[in-house]
Design a protein around this motif. Structure first.
Motif, PDB file in Angstrom:
ATOM      1  N   GLN A 115       0.815  -1.217   0.000  1.00 48.84           N
ATOM      2  CA  GLN A 115       0.000   0.000   0.000  1.00 48.84           C
ATOM      3  C   GLN A 115       0.852   1.274   0.000  1.00 48.84           C
ATOM      4  O   GLN A 115       0.309   2.372  -0.002  1.00 48.84           O
ATOM      5  N   ARG A 116       2.162   1.085  -0.007  1.00 44.37           N
ATOM      6  CA  ARG A 116       3.071   2.236  -0.064  1.00 44.37           C
ATOM      7  C   ARG A 116       3.633   2.440  -1.471  1.00 44.37           C
ATOM      8  O   ARG A 116       4.442   3.353  -1.691  1.00 44.37           O
ATOM      9  N   ARG A 117       3.198   1.608  -2.381  1.00 44.49           N
ATOM     10  CA  ARG A 117       3.685   1.736  -3.756  1.00 44.49           C
ATOM     11  C   ARG A 117       3.169   3.027  -4.385  1.00 44.49           C
ATOM     12  O   ARG A 117       2.044   3.470  -4.126  1.00 44.49           O
ATOM     13  N   ARG A 118       3.988   3.599  -5.247  1.00 38.95           N
ATOM     14  CA  ARG A 118       3.658   4.902  -5.836  1.00 38.95           C
ATOM     15  C   ARG A 118       2.354   4.837  -6.635  1.00 38.95           C
ATOM     16  O   ARG A 118       1.533   5.772  -6.567  1.00 38.95           O
ATOM     17  N   GLU A 119       2.153   3.753  -7.390  1.00 34.43           N
ATOM     18  CA  GLU A 119       0.949   3.661  -8.217  1.00 34.43           C
ATOM     19  C   GLU A 119      -0.325   3.646  -7.364  1.00 34.43           C
ATOM     20  O   GLU A 119      -1.339   4.237  -7.728  1.00 34.43           O
ATOM     21  N   TYR A 120      -0.246   2.965  -6.225  1.00 30.12           N
ATOM     22  CA  TYR A 120      -1.398   2.874  -5.338  1.00 30.12           C
ATOM     23  C   TYR A 120      -1.717   4.250  -4.740  1.00 30.12           C
ATOM     24  O   TYR A 120      -2.874   4.702  -4.765  1.00 30.12           O
ATOM     25  N   ILE A 121      -0.705   4.915  -4.205  1.00 24.38           N
ATOM     26  CA  ILE A 121      -0.903   6.224  -3.587  1.00 24.38           C
ATOM     27  C   ILE A 121      -1.414   7.225  -4.622  1.00 24.38           C
ATOM     28  O   ILE A 121      -2.313   8.036  -4.344  1.00 24.38           O
ATOM     29  N   ARG A 122      -0.884   7.144  -5.828  1.00 31.13           N
ATOM     30  CA  ARG A 122      -1.302   8.067  -6.881  1.00 31.13           C
ATOM     31  C   ARG A 122      -2.773   7.857  -7.232  1.00 31.13           C
ATOM     32  O   ARG A 122      -3.502   8.824  -7.480  1.00 31.13           O
ATOM     33  N   THR A 123      -3.230   6.620  -7.235  1.00 31.95           N
ATOM     34  CA  THR A 123      -4.634   6.335  -7.538  1.00 31.95           C
ATOM     35  C   THR A 123      -5.551   6.979  -6.504  1.00 31.95           C
ATOM     36  O   THR A 123      -6.594   7.545  -6.845  1.00 31.95           O
ATOM     37  N   VAL A 124      -5.158   6.896  -5.240  1.00 31.61           N
ATOM     38  CA  VAL A 124      -5.939   7.540  -4.183  1.00 31.61           C
ATOM     39  C   VAL A 124      -5.927   9.054  -4.360  1.00 31.61           C
ATOM     40  O   VAL A 124      -6.971   9.717  -4.259  1.00 31.61           O
ATOM     41  N   GLN A 125      -4.776   9.614  -4.661  1.00 30.28           N
ATOM     42  CA  GLN A 125      -4.656  11.068  -4.797  1.00 30.28           C
ATOM     43  C   GLN A 125      -5.460  11.600  -5.976  1.00 30.28           C
ATOM     44  O   GLN A 125      -6.078  12.673  -5.885  1.00 30.28           O
ATOM     45  N   VAL A 126      -5.469  10.865  -7.083  1.00 27.40           N
ATOM     46  CA  VAL A 126      -6.213  11.307  -8.260  1.00 27.40           C
ATOM     47  C   VAL A 126      -7.712  11.387  -7.971  1.00 27.40           C
ATOM     48  O   VAL A 126      -8.427  12.206  -8.539  1.00 27.40           O
ATOM     49  N   SER A 127      -8.187  10.539  -7.045  1.00 30.38           N
ATOM     50  CA  SER A 127      -9.605  10.566  -6.679  1.00 30.38           C
ATOM     51  C   SER A 127      -9.892  11.575  -5.567  1.00 30.38           C
ATOM     52  O   SER A 127     -10.993  11.596  -5.018  1.00 30.38           O
ATOM     53  N   GLY A 128      -8.907  12.406  -5.225  1.00 26.33           N
ATOM     54  CA  GLY A 128      -9.098  13.462  -4.240  1.00 26.33           C
ATOM     55  C   GLY A 128      -8.665  13.111  -2.830  1.00 26.33           C
ATOM     56  O   GLY A 128      -8.880  13.892  -1.900  1.00 26.33           O
ATOM     57  N   GLY A 129      -8.058  11.932  -2.648  1.00 22.08           N
ATOM     58  CA  GLY A 129      -7.699  11.483  -1.307  1.00 22.08           C
ATOM     59  C   GLY A 129      -6.249  11.698  -0.946  1.00 22.08           C
ATOM     60  O   GLY A 129      -5.390  11.873  -1.812  1.00 22.08           O
ATOM     61  N   GLU A 130      -5.995  11.697   0.335  1.00 21.03           N
ATOM     62  CA  GLU A 130      -4.636  11.690   0.879  1.00 21.03           C
ATOM     63  C   GLU A 130      -4.514  10.470   1.783  1.00 21.03           C
ATOM     64  O   GLU A 130      -5.468  10.088   2.462  1.00 21.03           O
ATOM     65  N   VAL A 131      -3.334   9.845   1.770  1.00 17.70           N
ATOM     66  CA  VAL A 131      -3.126   8.619   2.538  1.00 17.70           C
ATOM     67  C   VAL A 131      -2.392   8.937   3.832  1.00 17.70           C
ATOM     68  O   VAL A 131      -1.367   9.640   3.826  1.00 17.70           O
ATOM     69  N   CYS A 132      -2.922   8.413   4.939  1.00 18.12           N
ATOM     70  CA  CYS A 132      -2.274   8.542   6.242  1.00 18.12           C
ATOM     71  C   CYS A 132      -1.845   7.161   6.702  1.00 18.12           C
ATOM     72  O   CYS A 132      -2.691   6.298   6.978  1.00 18.12           O
ATOM     73  N   PHE A 133      -0.534   6.905   6.743  1.00 18.81           N
ATOM     74  CA  PHE A 133      -0.020   5.616   7.180  1.00 18.81           C
ATOM     75  C   PHE A 133       0.243   5.648   8.684  1.00 18.81           C
ATOM     76  O   PHE A 133       0.905   6.551   9.189  1.00 18.81           O
ATOM     77  N   GLY A 134      -0.274   4.648   9.381  1.00 15.49           N
ATOM     78  CA  GLY A 134      -0.018   4.542  10.809  1.00 15.49           C
ATOM     79  C   GLY A 134       1.309   3.868  11.069  1.00 15.49           C
ATOM     80  O   GLY A 134       1.970   3.380  10.142  1.00 15.49           O
TER      81      GLY A 134
END
Length: 270
Positions: A115-134
């Motif tokens: 879930q830290r891969r660039r493609e995964y994070i980018r997919t979330v960001q393109v949909s308006g999201g930001e990822v918070c890793f615990g």
């Protein structure tokens, strides 16, 4: 004093989502990984079952899946890098775009490498999201799905719904004798999870979803309101199961319709 949207700053409570995997067990011999994303308030993303294998046996199998549930396949049924990206593209991002539109949203999830891969994070960001890793290795302390007790609750509901379904027409004994094919079991799993998710998304569970975020600190405000509700170990007691209003799997007629309601597919026990 009541908490308002302005107390939460950039990400109001309804714009906070927690994603995690939950293992669902059926009769001790069939296990599935369920990828869920839970929102503190508001409509919920659809759940996803990850089955072991290369794909469905036929189009008729796909048509028999419960429409409330998404299905993905991985050779061993794991949530690996490829499946995580599929899930982000096919399930999470489309739901986020339709639910949040132009609003920013925040995704809480664990520190897993897939879930830290660039493609995964980018997919979330393109949909308006930001990822918070615990912090790694601590989901049992801070993750709403894990520490908030939601995963345990879904497992309990799945067991209850599955038992109700199997009690009808002697299906439990036939399952035990091995007369259900892998295809049958996959279809059963989608119907069980579909019913579980419909219950979980109901108003009877609103307080449970809210508490999962507040108790774990994922519902913190910028003004300090509700800080006293944060618990170091999240939710430390099992959630009580609210009564299930309306028609459900306990209704024999409903079970029968659910089981045979597909024109293009019949289960092996018919």
């Amino acid at each position: 004093e009541p908490t308002t949207c302005s107390d939460y700053g950039r990400f109001p409570l309804h714009c906070r989502v927690s994603a995690d995997q939950v293992q669902i067990k059926f009769n001790n011999d069939f296990f599935c990984t369920c990828q869920v994303a839970v929102r503190a308030t508001g409509d919920q993303p659809p759940p996803t079952l990850i089955f072991a294998g290369m794909g469905p046996e036929s189009q008729s199998e796909c048509m028999a899946y419960d429409a409330r549930v998404k299905v993905l396949f991985q050779p061993k049924g794991h949530f690996d890098a490829a499946v995580s990206l599929q899930w982000a593209h096919q399930v999470l991002a489309p739901w986020a775009r339709s639910s949040f539109l132009t609003t920013e949203w925040l995704l809480f999830q664990d520190n897993s490498p897939v879930q830290r891969r660039r493609e995964y994070i980018r997919t979330v960001q393109v949909s308006g999201g930001e990822v918070c890793f615990g912090p790694p290795g601590a989901t049992q302390v801070w993750q709403p799905v894990d520490a908030g007790g939601i995963g345990d609750l879904l497992q309990t509901l799945a067991k209850d719904v599955f038992n109700c379904l199997m009690d009808s027409a002697g299906r439990e004994e036939r399952w035990r004798r091995g007369e259900f094919t892998a295809k049958d079991k996959r279809i059963v799993a989608t119907w069980v999870l579909g019913e579980v998710w419909s219950r979980f998304c109901g108003r009877a569970y609103d307080d449970i979803r809210m508490a999962a975020f507040v108790n774990t600190g994922c519902g913190l405000t910028i003004t300090g309101k509700n800080d006293h509700q944060v618990r170091v170990q999240g939710h430390d007691q099992p959630h009580p199961i609210p009564p299930n209003p309306g028609q459900a799997f306990t209704d024999e007629e409903y079970i029968s319709r659910s089981w045979t309601g597909h024109e293009n597919f019949r289960f092996s026990d018919r």
